[in-house]
Design a protein around this motif. Structure first.
Motif, PDB file in Angstrom:
ATOM      1  N   ALA A  11       5.457 -21.018   2.146  1.00  0.00           N
ATOM      2  CA  ALA A  11       5.695 -19.940   1.179  1.00  0.00           C
ATOM      3  C   ALA A  11       4.566 -18.907   1.241  1.00  0.00           C
ATOM      4  CB  ALA A  11       5.824 -20.510  -0.230  1.00  0.00           C
ATOM      5  N   LEU A  12       3.329 -19.377   1.389  1.00  0.00           N
ATOM      6  CA  LEU A  12       2.196 -18.468   1.531  1.00  0.00           C
ATOM      7  C   LEU A  12       2.355 -17.602   2.775  1.00  0.00           C
ATOM      8  CD1 LEU A  12      -0.671 -17.427   0.853  1.00  0.00           C
ATOM      9  CD2 LEU A  12      -1.547 -19.381   2.175  1.00  0.00           C
ATOM     10  N   LEU A  13       2.704 -18.229   3.901  1.00  0.00           N
ATOM     11  CA  LEU A  13       2.901 -17.468   5.133  1.00  0.00           C
ATOM     12  C   LEU A  13       4.014 -16.433   4.972  1.00  0.00           C
ATOM     13  CD1 LEU A  13       2.572 -20.155   7.948  1.00  0.00           C
ATOM     14  CD2 LEU A  13       0.836 -18.583   7.078  1.00  0.00           C
ATOM     15  N   GLU A  14       5.097 -16.825   4.347  1.00  0.00           N
ATOM     16  CA  GLU A  14       6.223 -15.903   4.147  1.00  0.00           C
ATOM     17  C   GLU A  14       5.811 -14.741   3.246  1.00  0.00           C
ATOM     18  OE1 GLU A  14       9.370 -13.826   4.662  1.00  0.00           O
ATOM     19  OE2 GLU A  14       8.967 -15.635   5.836  1.00  0.00           O
ATOM     20  N   ARG A  15       5.050 -15.039   2.196  1.00  0.00           N
ATOM     21  CA  ARG A  15       4.577 -13.969   1.307  1.00  0.00           C
ATOM     22  C   ARG A  15       3.641 -13.022   2.053  1.00  0.00           C
ATOM     23  NH1 ARG A  15       2.499 -16.850  -2.603  1.00  0.00           N
ATOM     24  NH2 ARG A  15       0.312 -16.536  -2.141  1.00  0.00           N
ATOM     25  N   GLY A  20       2.961  -7.692   4.597  1.00  0.00           N
ATOM     26  CA  GLY A  20       2.278  -7.105   5.745  1.00  0.00           C
ATOM     27  C   GLY A  20       0.816  -7.517   5.841  1.00  0.00           C
ATOM     28  N   GLN A  21       0.463  -8.644   5.243  1.00  0.00           N
ATOM     29  CA  GLN A  21      -0.928  -9.105   5.254  1.00  0.00           C
ATOM     30  C   GLN A  21      -1.250 -10.001   6.447  1.00  0.00           C
ATOM     31  OE1 GLN A  21      -0.983 -11.016   1.417  1.00  0.00           O
ATOM     32  NE2 GLN A  21      -1.686  -9.161   0.395  1.00  0.00           N
ATOM     33  N   ASP A  22      -0.277 -10.249   7.298  1.00  0.00           N
ATOM     34  CA  ASP A  22      -0.479 -11.180   8.414  1.00  0.00           C
ATOM     35  C   ASP A  22      -0.736 -10.492   9.747  1.00  0.00           C
ATOM     36  OD1 ASP A  22       2.091 -10.154   8.693  1.00  0.00           O
ATOM     37  OD2 ASP A  22       2.927 -12.034   9.411  1.00  0.00           O
ATOM     38  N   LEU A  23      -0.957  -9.196   9.734  1.00  0.00           N
ATOM     39  CA  LEU A  23      -1.115  -8.434  10.975  1.00  0.00           C
ATOM     40  C   LEU A  23      -2.199  -9.006  11.890  1.00  0.00           C
ATOM     41  CD1 LEU A  23      -0.360  -5.966  12.707  1.00  0.00           C
ATOM     42  CD2 LEU A  23      -2.063  -4.676  11.427  1.00  0.00           C
ATOM     43  N   TYR A  24      -3.296  -9.466  11.318  1.00  0.00           N
ATOM     44  CA  TYR A  24      -4.413  -9.950  12.126  1.00  0.00           C
ATOM     45  C   TYR A  24      -4.488 -11.474  12.195  1.00  0.00           C
ATOM     46  CZ  TYR A  24      -5.937  -5.132  12.199  1.00  0.00           C
ATOM     47  OH  TYR A  24      -6.001  -3.784  12.400  1.00  0.00           O
ATOM     48  N   ASP A  25      -3.507 -12.157  11.606  1.00  0.00           N
ATOM     49  CA  ASP A  25      -3.491 -13.616  11.685  1.00  0.00           C
ATOM     50  C   ASP A  25      -3.279 -14.048  13.138  1.00  0.00           C
ATOM     51  OD1 ASP A  25      -3.705 -13.467   8.965  1.00  0.00           O
ATOM     52  OD2 ASP A  25      -1.771 -14.395   8.533  1.00  0.00           O
ATOM     53  N   GLU A  26      -3.853 -15.178  13.496  1.00  0.00           N
ATOM     54  CA  GLU A  26      -3.755 -15.700  14.860  1.00  0.00           C
ATOM     55  C   GLU A  26      -3.406 -17.180  14.816  1.00  0.00           C
ATOM     56  OE1 GLU A  26      -7.112 -12.818  16.892  1.00  0.00           O
ATOM     57  OE2 GLU A  26      -7.732 -14.817  16.295  1.00  0.00           O
ATOM     58  N   VAL A  27      -2.916 -17.686  15.935  1.00  0.00           N
ATOM     59  CA  VAL A  27      -2.664 -19.123  16.075  1.00  0.00           C
ATOM     60  C   VAL A  27      -3.457 -19.595  17.289  1.00  0.00           C
ATOM     61  CG1 VAL A  27      -0.949 -20.919  16.449  1.00  0.00           C
ATOM     62  CG2 VAL A  27      -0.384 -18.944  15.013  1.00  0.00           C
ATOM     63  N   TRP A  28      -4.365 -20.530  17.061  1.00  0.00           N
ATOM     64  CA  TRP A  28      -5.222 -21.075  18.111  1.00  0.00           C
ATOM     65  C   TRP A  28      -4.754 -22.494  18.390  1.00  0.00           C
ATOM     66  CZ3 TRP A  28     -10.969 -19.415  18.205  1.00  0.00           C
ATOM     67  CH2 TRP A  28     -11.098 -18.069  17.830  1.00  0.00           C
ATOM     68  N   LYS A  29      -4.017 -22.666  19.486  1.00  0.00           N
ATOM     69  CA  LYS A  29      -3.481 -23.980  19.860  1.00  0.00           C
ATOM     70  C   LYS A  29      -2.797 -24.651  18.671  1.00  0.00           C
ATOM     71  CE  LYS A  29      -6.813 -24.717  23.525  1.00  0.00           C
ATOM     72  NZ  LYS A  29      -7.920 -25.511  24.027  1.00  0.00           N
ATOM     73  N   GLY A  30      -1.937 -23.901  17.998  1.00  0.00           N
ATOM     74  CA  GLY A  30      -1.180 -24.426  16.879  1.00  0.00           C
ATOM     75  C   GLY A  30      -1.888 -24.350  15.534  1.00  0.00           C
ATOM     76  N   ALA A  35      -6.615 -14.044   8.796  1.00  0.00           N
ATOM     77  CA  ALA A  35      -7.668 -13.043   8.815  1.00  0.00           C
ATOM     78  C   ALA A  35      -7.254 -11.869   7.942  1.00  0.00           C
ATOM     79  CB  ALA A  35      -7.922 -12.575  10.243  1.00  0.00           C
ATOM     80  N   PRO A  36      -8.118 -11.449   7.029  1.00  0.00           N
ATOM     81  CA  PRO A  36      -7.779 -10.295   6.216  1.00  0.00           C
ATOM     82  C   PRO A  36      -7.865  -9.020   7.057  1.00  0.00           C
ATOM     83  CG  PRO A  36     -10.033 -10.955   5.779  1.00  0.00           C
ATOM     84  CD  PRO A  36      -9.450 -11.980   6.724  1.00  0.00           C
ATOM     85  N   ALA A  37      -7.266  -7.961   6.563  1.00  0.00           N
ATOM     86  CA  ALA A  37      -7.432  -6.668   7.224  1.00  0.00           C
ATOM     87  C   ALA A  37      -8.923  -6.341   7.222  1.00  0.00           C
ATOM     88  CB  ALA A  37      -6.638  -5.597   6.493  1.00  0.00           C
ATOM     89  N   PRO A  38      -9.407  -5.721   8.281  1.00  0.00           N
ATOM     90  CA  PRO A  38     -10.841  -5.452   8.368  1.00  0.00           C
ATOM     91  C   PRO A  38     -11.288  -4.324   7.436  1.00  0.00           C
ATOM     92  CG  PRO A  38      -9.710  -4.554  10.260  1.00  0.00           C
ATOM     93  CD  PRO A  38      -8.683  -5.306   9.469  1.00  0.00           C
ATOM     94  N   HIS A  39     -12.593  -4.197   7.298  1.00  0.00           N
ATOM     95  CA  HIS A  39     -13.223  -3.125   6.529  1.00  0.00           C
ATOM     96  C   HIS A  39     -12.809  -1.779   7.136  1.00  0.00           C
ATOM     97  CE1 HIS A  39     -16.472  -0.494   5.139  1.00  0.00           C
ATOM     98  NE2 HIS A  39     -16.601  -1.350   4.138  1.00  0.00           N
ATOM     99  N   PRO A  40     -12.673  -0.734   6.354  1.00  0.00           N
ATOM    100  CA  PRO A  40     -12.277   0.566   6.906  1.00  0.00           C
ATOM    101  C   PRO A  40     -13.180   1.069   8.037  1.00  0.00           C
ATOM    102  CG  PRO A  40     -12.021   0.596   4.533  1.00  0.00           C
ATOM    103  CD  PRO A  40     -12.698  -0.709   4.885  1.00  0.00           C
TER     104      PRO A  40
END
Length: 170
Positions: A11-15, A20-30, A35-40
């Motif tokens: 549910a967290l991932l879906e939210r 649009g908060q998952d733009l910088y999220d990554e998956v490292w070997k599963g 990762a939050p959006a970076p500083h401006p």
């Protein structure tokens, strides 16, 4: 997180996806890395790099992109930008000619080197606003070595660093 993931996690991932908060999220070997959006200031340096690198990329026959998924669905990283031999046509891109990373406090930029090497990324540019520096790494015999210039783009780290209007990161 071990499988199966609890419903709350899904549910967290879906939210995050919906907002649009998952733009910088990554998956490292599963393993999911949120990762939050970076500083401006991160984006400020990124835009300058895109402008500075674009003519060099065009001269080298490369095409630039903003953040993209490098790897495969179960194991990917999201660099801040990339230069490719042709415009990628897939969501998960297997490699790049150049990956651009902009270092932020407590990020995992330097932990990604082995992954990029395993995906045959020829060159890696790391800009560090806090240090006001550009580090250029070139893949040699399966490992990255620091270089003073980019063989693909013909620009030095020092020249690129002096052209950036570095933000105040204090």
């Amino acid at each position: 997180m071990l499988e199966p993931k609890p419903a709350e996690f899904e549910a967290l991932l879906e939210r995050r996806r919906a907002l649009g908060q998952d733009l910088y999220d990554e998956v490292w070997k599963g393993e999911y890395h949120m990762a939050p959006a970076p500083h401006p200031s991160h984006g400020y340096v990124g835009r300058q790099l895109a402008v500075l690198l674009n003519p060099l990329a065009l001269d080298a026959g490369l095409v630039g992109t903003d953040p993209f998924n490098l790897g495969s669905p179960g194991d990917y990283r999201v660099p801040d930008g990339g230069l490719h031999r042709e415009l990628p046509s897939t969501t998960f891109v297997p490699t790049a000619a150049v990956v651009v990373e902009i270092a932020s406090p407590r990020d995992e930029t330097w932990q990604k080197l082995d992954f990029y090497a395993a995906h045959s990324v020829d060159e890696l540019l790391i800009a560090d606003p806090a240090k006001r520096s550009v580090t250029w790494l070139v893949l040699h015999a399966g490992r990255y070595v620091e270089a003073e210039y980019s063989p693909l783009l013909g620009v030095t780290s020092a020249k690129l660093a002096e052209q950036i209007d570095w933000p105040n990161t204090d």
